[in-house]
Design a protein around this motif. Structure first.
Motif, PDB file in Angstrom:
ATOM      1  N   MET A   1      42.230  43.405  34.258  1.00  0.00           N
ATOM      2  CA  MET A   1      41.547  42.349  33.576  1.00  0.00           C
ATOM      3  C   MET A   1      40.384  42.962  32.818  1.00  0.00           C
ATOM      4  O   MET A   1      39.373  43.325  33.401  1.00  0.00           O
ATOM      5  N   LYS A   2      40.602  43.049  31.541  1.00  0.00           N
ATOM      6  CA  LYS A   2      39.698  43.800  30.677  1.00  0.00           C
ATOM      7  C   LYS A   2      38.282  43.238  30.640  1.00  0.00           C
ATOM      8  O   LYS A   2      37.333  43.975  30.450  1.00  0.00           O
ATOM      9  N   GLN A   3      38.129  41.925  30.793  1.00  0.00           N
ATOM     10  CA  GLN A   3      36.810  41.317  30.637  1.00  0.00           C
ATOM     11  C   GLN A   3      35.923  41.464  31.859  1.00  0.00           C
ATOM     12  O   GLN A   3      34.740  41.155  31.788  1.00  0.00           O
ATOM     13  N   LEU A   4      36.452  41.922  32.979  1.00  0.00           N
ATOM     14  CA  LEU A   4      35.640  42.090  34.187  1.00  0.00           C
ATOM     15  C   LEU A   4      34.580  43.170  33.974  1.00  0.00           C
ATOM     16  O   LEU A   4      34.853  44.205  33.380  1.00  0.00           O
ATOM     17  N   LYS A   5      33.388  42.907  34.476  1.00  0.00           N
ATOM     18  CA  LYS A   5      32.296  43.873  34.385  1.00  0.00           C
ATOM     19  C   LYS A   5      31.929  44.333  35.789  1.00  0.00           C
ATOM     20  O   LYS A   5      31.671  43.509  36.668  1.00  0.00           O
ATOM     21  N   LEU A   6      31.923  45.628  35.986  1.00  0.00           N
ATOM     22  CA  LEU A   6      31.531  46.192  37.277  1.00  0.00           C
ATOM     23  C   LEU A   6      30.009  46.295  37.328  1.00  0.00           C
ATOM     24  O   LEU A   6      29.370  46.744  36.381  1.00  0.00           O
ATOM     25  N   GLN A   7      29.433  45.881  38.460  1.00  0.00           N
ATOM     26  CA  GLN A   7      27.985  45.918  38.640  1.00  0.00           C
ATOM     27  C   GLN A   7      27.512  47.226  39.267  1.00  0.00           C
ATOM     28  O   GLN A   7      26.401  47.663  39.018  1.00  0.00           O
ATOM     29  N   THR A   8      28.360  47.835  40.072  1.00  0.00           N
ATOM     30  CA  THR A   8      27.984  49.041  40.800  1.00  0.00           C
ATOM     31  C   THR A   8      28.099  50.258  39.880  1.00  0.00           C
ATOM     32  O   THR A   8      29.195  50.564  39.401  1.00  0.00           O
ATOM     33  N   ALA A  20      50.756  59.347  30.066  1.00  0.00           N
ATOM     34  CA  ALA A  20      51.077  58.677  28.805  1.00  0.00           C
ATOM     35  C   ALA A  20      49.908  57.798  28.365  1.00  0.00           C
ATOM     36  O   ALA A  20      49.137  57.305  29.194  1.00  0.00           O
ATOM     37  N   GLU A  21      49.813  57.592  27.062  1.00  0.00           N
ATOM     38  CA  GLU A  21      48.715  56.807  26.503  1.00  0.00           C
ATOM     39  C   GLU A  21      48.662  55.408  27.102  1.00  0.00           C
ATOM     40  O   GLU A  21      47.589  54.895  27.417  1.00  0.00           O
ATOM     41  N   GLY A  22      49.814  54.778  27.277  1.00  0.00           N
ATOM     42  CA  GLY A  22      49.851  53.442  27.875  1.00  0.00           C
ATOM     43  C   GLY A  22      49.290  53.437  29.283  1.00  0.00           C
ATOM     44  O   GLY A  22      48.574  52.515  29.681  1.00  0.00           O
ATOM     45  N   THR A  23      49.591  54.471  30.053  1.00  0.00           N
ATOM     46  CA  THR A  23      49.075  54.596  31.412  1.00  0.00           C
ATOM     47  C   THR A  23      47.564  54.791  31.389  1.00  0.00           C
ATOM     48  O   THR A  23      46.833  54.156  32.158  1.00  0.00           O
ATOM     49  N   VAL A  24      47.097  55.647  30.496  1.00  0.00           N
ATOM     50  CA  VAL A  24      45.653  55.914  30.379  1.00  0.00           C
ATOM     51  C   VAL A  24      44.913  54.636  29.988  1.00  0.00           C
ATOM     52  O   VAL A  24      43.766  54.427  30.409  1.00  0.00           O
ATOM     53  N   ASN A  25      45.559  53.763  29.234  1.00  0.00           N
ATOM     54  CA  ASN A  25      44.916  52.518  28.807  1.00  0.00           C
ATOM     55  C   ASN A  25      44.973  51.418  29.863  1.00  0.00           C
ATOM     56  O   ASN A  25      44.053  50.609  29.964  1.00  0.00           O
ATOM     57  N   THR A  26      46.061  51.362  30.651  1.00  0.00           N
ATOM     58  CA  THR A  26      46.225  50.235  31.573  1.00  0.00           C
ATOM     59  C   THR A  26      45.768  50.509  33.003  1.00  0.00           C
ATOM     60  O   THR A  26      45.239  49.613  33.648  1.00  0.00           O
ATOM     61  N   PHE A  27      45.973  51.714  33.504  1.00  0.00           N
ATOM     62  CA  PHE A  27      45.597  51.988  34.893  1.00  0.00           C
ATOM     63  C   PHE A  27      44.118  51.724  35.162  1.00  0.00           C
ATOM     64  O   PHE A  27      43.780  51.109  36.170  1.00  0.00           O
ATOM     65  N   PRO A  28      43.194  52.163  34.294  1.00  0.00           N
ATOM     66  CA  PRO A  28      41.778  51.867  34.558  1.00  0.00           C
ATOM     67  C   PRO A  28      41.469  50.364  34.592  1.00  0.00           C
ATOM     68  O   PRO A  28      40.579  49.935  35.320  1.00  0.00           O
ATOM     69  N   VAL A  29      42.220  49.561  33.840  1.00  0.00           N
ATOM     70  CA  VAL A  29      42.022  48.111  33.871  1.00  0.00           C
ATOM     71  C   VAL A  29      42.398  47.569  35.248  1.00  0.00           C
ATOM     72  O   VAL A  29      41.694  46.741  35.824  1.00  0.00           O
ATOM     73  N   HIS A  30      43.514  48.047  35.797  1.00  0.00           N
ATOM     74  CA  HIS A  30      43.931  47.633  37.140  1.00  0.00           C
ATOM     75  C   HIS A  30      42.912  48.113  38.183  1.00  0.00           C
ATOM     76  O   HIS A  30      42.597  47.384  39.124  1.00  0.00           O
ATOM     77  N   VAL A  31      42.408  49.321  37.995  1.00  0.00           N
ATOM     78  CA  VAL A  31      41.409  49.864  38.925  1.00  0.00           C
ATOM     79  C   VAL A  31      40.127  49.034  38.847  1.00  0.00           C
ATOM     80  O   VAL A  31      39.497  48.759  39.877  1.00  0.00           O
ATOM     81  N   ARG A  32      39.759  48.604  37.655  1.00  0.00           N
ATOM     82  CA  ARG A  32      38.551  47.785  37.502  1.00  0.00           C
ATOM     83  C   ARG A  32      38.705  46.482  38.293  1.00  0.00           C
ATOM     84  O   ARG A  32      37.768  46.031  38.964  1.00  0.00           O
ATOM     85  N   GLU A  33      39.881  45.880  38.243  1.00  0.00           N
ATOM     86  CA  GLU A  33      40.098  44.649  39.011  1.00  0.00           C
ATOM     87  C   GLU A  33      39.965  44.920  40.517  1.00  0.00           C
ATOM     88  O   GLU A  33      39.378  44.142  41.252  1.00  0.00           O
ATOM     89  N   TYR A  34      40.501  46.038  40.956  1.00  0.00           N
ATOM     90  CA  TYR A  34      40.412  46.442  42.363  1.00  0.00           C
ATOM     91  C   TYR A  34      38.947  46.641  42.774  1.00  0.00           C
ATOM     92  O   TYR A  34      38.492  46.115  43.787  1.00  0.00           O
ATOM     93  N   LEU A  35      38.203  47.385  41.961  1.00  0.00           N
ATOM     94  CA  LEU A  35      36.794  47.647  42.264  1.00  0.00           C
ATOM     95  C   LEU A  35      35.971  46.357  42.215  1.00  0.00           C
ATOM     96  O   LEU A  35      35.054  46.162  43.014  1.00  0.00           O
ATOM     97  N   HIS A  36      36.315  45.478  41.295  1.00  0.00           N
ATOM     98  CA  HIS A  36      35.626  44.186  41.197  1.00  0.00           C
ATOM     99  C   HIS A  36      35.893  43.361  42.466  1.00  0.00           C
ATOM    100  O   HIS A  36      34.983  42.707  42.989  1.00  0.00           O
ATOM    101  N   PHE A  37      37.115  43.401  42.952  1.00  0.00           N
ATOM    102  CA  PHE A  37      37.461  42.728  44.205  1.00  0.00           C
ATOM    103  C   PHE A  37      36.588  43.264  45.345  1.00  0.00           C
ATOM    104  O   PHE A  37      36.049  42.501  46.143  1.00  0.00           O
ATOM    105  N   LEU A  38      36.437  44.588  45.389  1.00  0.00           N
ATOM    106  CA  LEU A  38      35.615  45.206  46.436  1.00  0.00           C
ATOM    107  C   LEU A  38      34.156  44.789  46.299  1.00  0.00           C
ATOM    108  O   LEU A  38      33.478  44.506  47.293  1.00  0.00           O
ATOM    109  N   GLU A  39      33.657  44.740  45.063  1.00  0.00           N
ATOM    110  CA  GLU A  39      32.263  44.311  44.839  1.00  0.00           C
ATOM    111  C   GLU A  39      32.032  42.891  45.337  1.00  0.00           C
ATOM    112  O   GLU A  39      31.002  42.617  45.957  1.00  0.00           O
ATOM    113  N   ARG A  40      32.978  41.991  45.060  1.00  0.00           N
ATOM    114  CA  ARG A  40      32.837  40.605  45.507  1.00  0.00           C
ATOM    115  C   ARG A  40      32.771  40.518  47.026  1.00  0.00           C
ATOM    116  O   ARG A  40      32.216  39.573  47.569  1.00  0.00           O
TER     117      ARG A  40
END
Length: 170
Positions: free
Chosen positions: A1-8, A28-48
């Motif tokens: 989720m691209k719009q999520l902002k990490l606070q930590t 691959a370029e697609g992986t480099v673009n999408t995996f960090p978005v999925h990771v951001r959602e994961y990290l955002h879940f942890l922050e919450r």
């Protein structure tokens, strides 16, 4: 989720470092673009959940995230996440965890692998439907030139003859 902002700040750094690592490792370029978005959602879940130290993440936290994915709403299309979307998330997070283990030497358990496979229904066109598509390329009332009709027939032949998905022909 691209719009999520990490606070930590540490999580923001890890997301960026992970993206750089994917690039360095030749993903691959697609992986480099999408995996960090999925990771951001994961990290955002942890922050919450007030988990702001990556070292404190345990097996239960990852199982909770896995359960979250299974119940999460699909923001773009409504309903829940598809089996394919959940699998992509799991692969991205497990790659991130592998990165943390290899590069950062952290010990974190991988997300559970989805054990059940959901059968997907494929919508296959009938012979009459395929013929109707071809006939449509010859219709005169369309804002269509002869060259465009030939192009459309070539695309249809490629898709139908090779059994391709629409995205594979474009």
């Amino acid at each position: 989720m691209k719009q999520l902002k990490l606070q930590t700040p540490r999580y923001r750094y890890l997301e960026e470092a992970f993206c750089n690592w994917l690039t360095t490792m030749g993903y691959a370029e697609g992986t480099v673009n999408t995996f960090p978005v999925h990771v951001r959602e994961y990290l955002h879940f942890l922050e919450r959940r007030k988990l702001t130290d990556i070292k404190s993440i345990n097996r239960q936290d990852n199982q909770d995230y896995f359960k979250h994915l299974e119940s999460r709403e699909n923001k773009r299309f409504g309903g829940g996440l598809s089996q394919h979307s959940i699998n992509k998330q799991i692969v991205a997070i497990n790659t991130f965890i592998s990165y943390l283990q290899q590069v950062r030497e952290l010990k974190i358990e991988h997300l559970p692998v989805r054990s059940k496979q959901v059968a997907t229904h494929r919508n296959v066109l009938t012979l009459e439907e395929v013929k109707a598509l071809y006939r449509a390329t010859y219709e005169k009332g369309r804002e269509n030139t002869k060259a465009m009709g030939e192009r459309d027939r070539a695309i249809l032949s490629l898709l139908y003859g090779c059994g391709l998905r629409i995205g594979e022909a474009m």
